[in-house]
Design a protein around this motif. Structure first.
Motif, PDB file in Angstrom:
ATOM      1  N   TRP A  33       1.164   6.807  -0.598  1.00  0.00           N
ATOM      2  CA  TRP A  33       0.079   5.912  -0.193  1.00  0.00           C
ATOM      3  C   TRP A  33      -0.679   5.488  -1.444  1.00  0.00           C
ATOM      4  CZ3 TRP A  33      -0.532   2.987   3.763  1.00  0.00           C
ATOM      5  CH2 TRP A  33      -1.749   2.294   3.932  1.00  0.00           C
ATOM      6  N   ASN A  34      -0.745   4.191  -1.667  1.00  0.00           N
ATOM      7  CA  ASN A  34      -1.576   3.654  -2.743  1.00  0.00           C
ATOM      8  C   ASN A  34      -1.227   4.284  -4.093  1.00  0.00           C
ATOM      9  OD1 ASN A  34      -3.543   2.070  -3.878  1.00  0.00           O
ATOM     10  ND2 ASN A  34      -5.257   3.351  -3.246  1.00  0.00           N
ATOM     11  N   LEU A  39       0.825  -1.221   0.000  1.00  0.00           N
ATOM     12  CA  LEU A  39       0.000   0.000   0.000  1.00  0.00           C
ATOM     13  C   LEU A  39       0.851   1.259   0.000  1.00  0.00           C
ATOM     14  CD1 LEU A  39      -2.833  -1.153   2.414  1.00  0.00           C
ATOM     15  CD2 LEU A  39      -2.863  -1.075  -0.090  1.00  0.00           C
TER      16      LEU A  39
HETATM   17  C1  LIG Z   1      -6.189   2.644  -3.957  1.00  0.00           C
HETATM   18  O1  LIG Z   1      -6.613   3.443  -5.042  1.00  0.00           O
HETATM   19  C2  LIG Z   1      -7.599   2.849  -5.870  1.00  0.00           C
HETATM   20  C3  LIG Z   1      -7.917   3.808  -6.997  1.00  0.00           C
HETATM   21  O2  LIG Z   1      -6.782   4.402  -7.473  1.00  0.00           O
HETATM   22  C4  LIG Z   1      -8.835   2.541  -5.063  1.00  0.00           C
HETATM   23  O3  LIG Z   1      -9.760   1.860  -5.873  1.00  0.00           O
HETATM   24  C5  LIG Z   1      -8.463   1.659  -3.874  1.00  0.00           C
HETATM   25  O4  LIG Z   1      -9.584   1.478  -3.050  1.00  0.00           O
HETATM   26  C6  LIG Z   1      -7.357   2.308  -3.057  1.00  0.00           C
HETATM   27  N1  LIG Z   1      -6.940   1.375  -2.038  1.00  0.00           N
HETATM   28  C7  LIG Z   1      -6.665   1.751  -0.792  1.00  0.00           C
HETATM   29  C8  LIG Z   1      -6.285   0.636   0.129  1.00  0.00           C
HETATM   30  O5  LIG Z   1      -6.656   2.901  -0.426  1.00  0.00           O
END
Ligand SMILES: *[C@@H]1O[C@H](CO)[C@@H](O)[C@H](O)[C@H]1NC(C)=O
Ligand SMILES: *[C@@H]1O[C@H](CO)[C@@H](O)[C@H](O)[C@H]1NC(C)=O
Ligand SMILES: *[C@@H]1O[C@H](CO)[C@@H](O)[C@H](O)[C@H]1NC(C)=O
Ligand SMILES: *[C@@H]1O[C@H](CO)[C@@H](O)[C@H](O)[C@H]1NC(C)=O
Ligand SMILES: *[C@@H]1O[C@H](CO)[C@@H](O)[C@H](O)[C@H]1NC(C)=O
Ligand SMILES: *[C@@H]1O[C@H](CO)[C@@H](O)[C@H](O)[C@H]1NC(C)=O
Ligand SMILES: *[C@@H]1O[C@H](CO)[C@@H](O)[C@H](O)[C@H]1NC(C)=O
Ligand SMILES: *[C@@H]1O[C@H](CO)[C@@H](O)[C@H](O)[C@H]1NC(C)=O
Ligand SMILES: *[C@@H]1O[C@H](CO)[C@@H](O)[C@H](O)[C@H]1NC(C)=O
Ligand SMILES: *[C@@H]1O[C@H](CO)[C@@H](O)[C@H](O)[C@H]1NC(C)=O
Ligand SMILES: *[C@@H]1O[C@H](CO)[C@@H](O)[C@H](O)[C@H]1NC(C)=O
Ligand SMILES: *[C@@H]1O[C@H](CO)[C@@H](O)[C@H](O)[C@H]1NC(C)=O
Length: 470
Positions: free
Chosen positions: A315-316, A301
């Motif tokens: 983050w992400n 993540l």
């Molecule tokens: C990460 O980003 C994606 C879209 O870019 C989203 O669908 C997903 O839920 C996010 N995941 C987290 C763990 O934040």
């Protein structure tokens, strides 16, 4: 088309002068395969430019899951080392008569037996078939980037016309690699497939290439010393050393330090297949299937992002699990290293770049999320992710010569999330073991494995990812 020069250039022409002519059906379109007792054919494998890209949207596959026969046991028990290695006295003296002048006794395949450049076991076949799937994707991927992104888009990253020529050249090298491996596999060698790349700009493309070539390279190092066929290992080695250079060049294209690690790791075949399969959309009818396992995806993540000036402040920011390649989406212009004026934090393509703010560091909290098993992945969605692990307890950091385990903390089996701490370990001196483009697996036990028996960890793997340390 003239016969490919790929193998001729490798010096084989002189060796093949006494080959009985391999029946050549057509030099232009037909794949010419090795007769079992001969050297590889000097003709390049037939291939085409893949025209379709994107996720698989065809009908459900009729055959699913890995190839298998009778399975004798869930894992392989450790056993004592082979006595001849233990007993050999490593004292610098000669211990046997010499088979000819200036030649020590011993070695494998050194007694004059005729080398046969073909696979010699299921292990060999499946390993080389896996390598061939990698050569095929690279042949397409490297061409695809050139066809997809404009010269201006490449030049924004400092990738010049001469650099793009190198990219074209690297694509062409794959013709030779695919040819030599397909020859050693024979007529059922896996064919070219169609692919789905998780990239939308040059930075993401270069990062995907840099990570894919690393797991393709590490995937071969994992099995090369275990092959039954020494001659096949020889030929493959002579391709994979070029793959290693490609990996380094993609890091240079991405403005990263070219080779932070002192040793390149080797990974099990099932890890390489797990990482590759999601990017293959479909393969032709009757494609040769593989025996290897597909593990569930692991999402890092806070995967370090080499496109950022401060790559660990993230983050992400990946384009998804498995490869965990960088995404530039939504990053403010002034946080992208490509826009930096500071020589120590910029990342234009270069032979070498110092990165003053490290991508990762010992003590870093690494946040993880993983998929449940049972998902369809790979060509025609025809493979299924599996694991034996009910509850992952460790992160296995596989890099350099080491597998280091750190405990998973705050594990939530409902959300399938946890975090762990990047370990502070070194190979030699203070060379950090965790560095460069490497791998993290979640496991249920901290099984001690070393480079030659790393595959023994597979029954304990829950999920798998590429980690961008450095
Ligand atoms: C990460 O980003 C994606 C879209 O870019 C989203 O669908 C997903 O839920 C996010 N995941 C987290 C763990 O934040
Ligand atoms: C594939 O396309 C490239 C140009 O991008 C061309 O040079 C090459 O000849 C093509 N290969 C085949 C097999 O058509
Ligand atoms: C050489 O070694 C191979 C395998 O180790 C063996 O099968 C073969 O019989 C040997 N050949 C000779 C001429 O001793
Ligand atoms: C990785 O290696 C490079 C080159 O030796 C070094 O500059 C860097 O500090 C290392 N990174 C980490 C996280 O130790
Ligand atoms: C995979 O899908 C493609 C496109 O639908 C199809 O042509 C091909 O036969 C399928 N391959 C296998 C192995 O089923
Ligand atoms: C499919 O492949 C098998 C070998 O794996 C071969 O025996 C068979 O003839 C092939 N079938 C077709 C229709 O090509
Ligand atoms: C980079 O980001 C990390 C994580 O957010 C932070 O701890 C560190 O201070 C930042 N470094 C710089 C030089 O901004
Ligand atoms: C590059 O980084 C290394 C340490 O990682 C440092 O010793 C060296 O002075 C740096 N070079 C420049 C030009 O900044
Ligand atoms: C781990 O869980 C504890 C208790 O719920 C919480 O206080 C802590 O902030 C969590 N740590 C991290 C790094 O999320
Ligand atoms: C890592 O370990 C080395 C050697 O024990 C030590 O010098 C260094 O301070 C440690 N680094 C961190 C971040 O803990
Ligand atoms: C990493 O590998 C090196 C070389 O085998 C070894 O000396 C070192 O102890 C290993 N470090 C760890 C933490 O396992
Ligand atoms: C792997 O090899 C090491 C020796 O290098 C040995 O101590 C260890 O027990 C082996 N692990 C397994 C699971 O066989």
């Amino acid at each position: 088309m003239a016969p490919s020069t790929a193998l001729w250039a490798a010096g084989l022409l002189t060796l093949v002068s006494n080959i009985r002519a391999v029946p050549v059906v057509s030099e232009t379109t037909t794949t010419v395969f090795l007769e079992p007792t001969n050297l590889p054919s000097p003709y390049a494998i037939s291939h085409h430019n893949v025209t379709s890209h994107g996720p698989y949207d065809g009908p459900p596959a009729t055959t699913t899951g890995a190839l298998s026969t009778s399975i004798l046991a869930p894992s392989i028990a450790p056993a004592p080392p082979p006595p001849q290695i233990v007993e050999y006295e490593a004292d610098g003296q000669l211990h046997g008569d010499q088979p000819m002048p200036f030649t020590p006794s011993g070695g494998i395949g050194t007694n004059g037996s005729k080398p046969i450049y073909k696979v010699a076991s299921d292990f060999d076949y499946q390993s080389l078939a896996l390598a061939l799937y990698h050569e095929w994707i690279e042949l397409d991927l490297f061409h695809w980037g050139l066809a997809t992104f404009s010269d201006e888009e490449f030049e924004e990253y400092g990738i010049t016309a001469e650099d793009r020529h190198l990219l074209q050249h690297m694509a062409d090298q794959e013709i030779g690699h695919a040819s030599v491996i397909a020859n050693m596999l024979g007529p059922n060698a896996p064919k070219q497939c169609t692919y789905n790349y998780p990239v939308s700009n040059v930075a993401e493309y270069i990062d995907f290439n840099q990570k894919l070539t690393r797991w393709a390279e590490a995937g071969v190092y994992g099995f090369l010393p275990h092959l039954n066929s020494g001659p096949a290992a020889n030929m493959l080695l002579q391709s994979i050393t070029v793959e290693a250079r490609q990996q380094l060049i993609f890091r240079q294209f991405g403005g990263q330090f070219p080779m932070p690690e002192w040793h390149t790791p080797g990974i099990p075949q099932s890890w390489a297949w797990t990482l590759l399969a999601p990017y293959i959309s479909s393969c032709p009818y009757n494609q040769t299937r593989l025996v290897w396992q597909n593990f569930p995806a692991l999402y890092i993540l806070n995967q370090p992002n080499p496109a950022r000036i401060n790559g660990s402040a993230v983050w992400n920011e990946t384009t998804g699990g498995y490869a965990n390649t960088l995404s530039t989406e939504g990053i403010p212009e002034d946080e992208l290293c490509i826009n930096s004026e500071d020589e120590l934090s910029d990342c234009k393509a270069a032979v070498s770049q110092n990165r003053t703010v490290p991508l990762s560091y010992p003590g870093r909290e690494v946040f993880l999320k993983w998929d449940a098993p049972g998902q369809l992945v790979g060509p025609n969605n025809s493979y299924v992710t599996t694991t034996n692990v009910a509850e992952p307890k460790f992160a296995a950091w596989l890099s350099q010569l080491n597998v280091t385990y750190t405990p998973l903390l705050n594990v939530s089996l409902d959300d399938r999330t946890a975090y762990t701490i990047q370990p502070n370990v070194s190979t030699w001196k203070n060379n950090p073991a965790v560095n460069g483009t490497m791998f993290i697996a979640l496991t249920d036990v901290d099984l001690f494995v070393t480079p030659y028996n790393v595959t023994m960890v597979n029954p304990h793997v829950a999920a798998l990812a590429v980690y961008q340390a450095g």
